[in-house]
Scaffold this active site. Structure first.
Site, PDB file in Angstrom:
ATOM      1  N   GLU A  60       0.757  -1.075  -0.117  1.00  0.00           N
ATOM      2  CA  GLU A  60      -0.098   0.002   0.007  1.00  0.00           C
ATOM      3  C   GLU A  60       0.775   1.429   0.155  1.00  0.00           C
ATOM      4  OE1 GLU A  60      -2.579  -3.222   1.298  1.00  0.00           O
ATOM      5  OE2 GLU A  60      -0.469  -2.511   1.788  1.00  0.00           O
ATOM      6  N   HIS A  73     -10.790  -6.149   9.636  1.00  0.00           N
ATOM      7  CA  HIS A  73     -11.392  -5.840   8.391  1.00  0.00           C
ATOM      8  C   HIS A  73     -12.568  -4.949   8.422  1.00  0.00           C
ATOM      9  CE1 HIS A  73      -8.436  -8.950   7.664  1.00  0.00           C
ATOM     10  NE2 HIS A  73      -8.424  -8.562   6.412  1.00  0.00           N
TER      11      HIS A  73
END
Length: 336
Positions: free
Chosen positions: A70, A139
């Site tokens: 990322e 998540h």
């Protein structure tokens, strides 16, 4: 106009903007799939399929599958944006922002300010958030308050397929970095969505329902739940205004304050953890600017201050629901 899912509305928005503007590109993990492998070259379409079908149309010159890094591809998106492109980068889950926080918070958010207004950074970071799909603590978080806190970022949280398409198109066209939050549990939601391209301005709230007794400000998925609660309360002759801010930065404070001046009561529904979330921010703003209008204490409907549980029964208790909203509004109306 036809019925479209949240997923379809996002896909259509990105496709139409890529057709309109050749500088729009996409990058992220699994947004295309099939790189270097036999068989279908559009195998995935990001984690929940919102970019499915874009690779065959626009090719790998504009759709970039990235490594699981990322920090690398969010940094690349920032660099591409200040060099004339309009990247749409998918940070798969907002929970992962910790590994690219510098690129977002210390770089793209500050380029315009630190370069004296001469640099623009038209990048959209799409990211998934929210509980309800049994995805556990790593998540399922609602971290939009973190980005709302950072000057230089715009934070967009659509509440329906119609909102998703119009806000996505506007976000891609915006010259500032936008963090675009997509609730995982809303991807199958359907709504009437125009086939043609349209925009919804950032920083302008939507009044989803009007009433005279209570103002409910709700964010993202909580808008749908609040409307359901308001419909049930209407049968008890309690009339609610439901406001969807659409964006938490910029925040349309004028619409909220105008409604509170009319109703005298405020309930804020926020799926983010209760400490330092958007509900507390709005509460403080109203207490400072509209205290004399209040007929009852401001109330917040939020999860408890705990990680999102994995067990289904506990997760269902964790997420605010229409029954909880209805109960809190009923208490506020009875307050004297």
């Amino acid at each position: 106009m036809s019925k479209k899912s949240f997923r379809q509305a996002l896909n259509e928005a990105m496709r139409q903007e890529m057709e309109r503007d050749p500088t729009v590109i996409m990058m992220g993990e699994d947004i295309a799939g099939g790189m270097g492998a036999k068989g279908e070259q559009d195998a995935w379409g990001d984690v929940l399929g919102a970019s499915k079908g874009l690779l065959p149309k626009f090719g790998r010159e504009r759709i970039y599958d990235t490594p699981i890094s990322e920090s690398a591809f969010i940094g690349a998106a920032a660099g591409a944006a200040i060099n004339g492109l309009r990247p749409v980068a998918q940070l798969m889950f907002v929970d992962f922002f910790g590994v690219c926080g510098d690129q977002i918070i210390n770089q793209m958010a500050k380029f315009r300010y630190m370069f004296g207004g001469k640099a623009t950074t038209p990048v959209v970071i799409r990211t998934l958030f929210g509980a309800g799909l049994r995805a556990a603590s790593q998540h399922s978080q609602c971290l939009y308050p973190v980005f709302t806190h950072i000057p230089g970022l715009k934070v967009v949280i659509p509440s329906s397929p119609y909102e998703a398409k119009g806000l996505m198109i506007q976000s891609i066209r915006d010259d500032d970095p936008v963090i675009f939050f997509e609730h995982k549990a809303m991807y199958a939601d359907t709504d009437e969505v125009p086939d043609e391209s349209y925009t919804i301005p950032l920083g302008k709230a939507n009044v989803s329902r009007r009433g005279t007794d209570v103002t409910i400000v709700a964010i993202g998925r909580m808008v749908k739940f609040s409307i359901q609660a308001a419909e049930a309360l209407a049968k008890e002759n309690i009339k609610c205004t439901v406001i969807d801010p659409r964006t938490t930065s910029p925040l349309d404070t004028a619409t909220i304050l105008e409604s509170v001046a009319q109703t005298g009561r405020l309930v804020i529904v926020d799926e983010a953890s209760p400490r330092c979330n958007v509900a507390t921010d709005i509460s403080a703003m109203v207490a400072q600017s509209a205290f004399k209008s209040l007929k009852a204490p401001i109330r917040m409907v939020t999860p408890p201050h705990t990680p999102v549980p994995f067990a289904g029964e506990l997760e269902d208790l964790y997420v605010p629901n229409p029954a909880r909203i209805q109960a809190v509004v009923s208490e506020v109306v009875r307050y004297h």
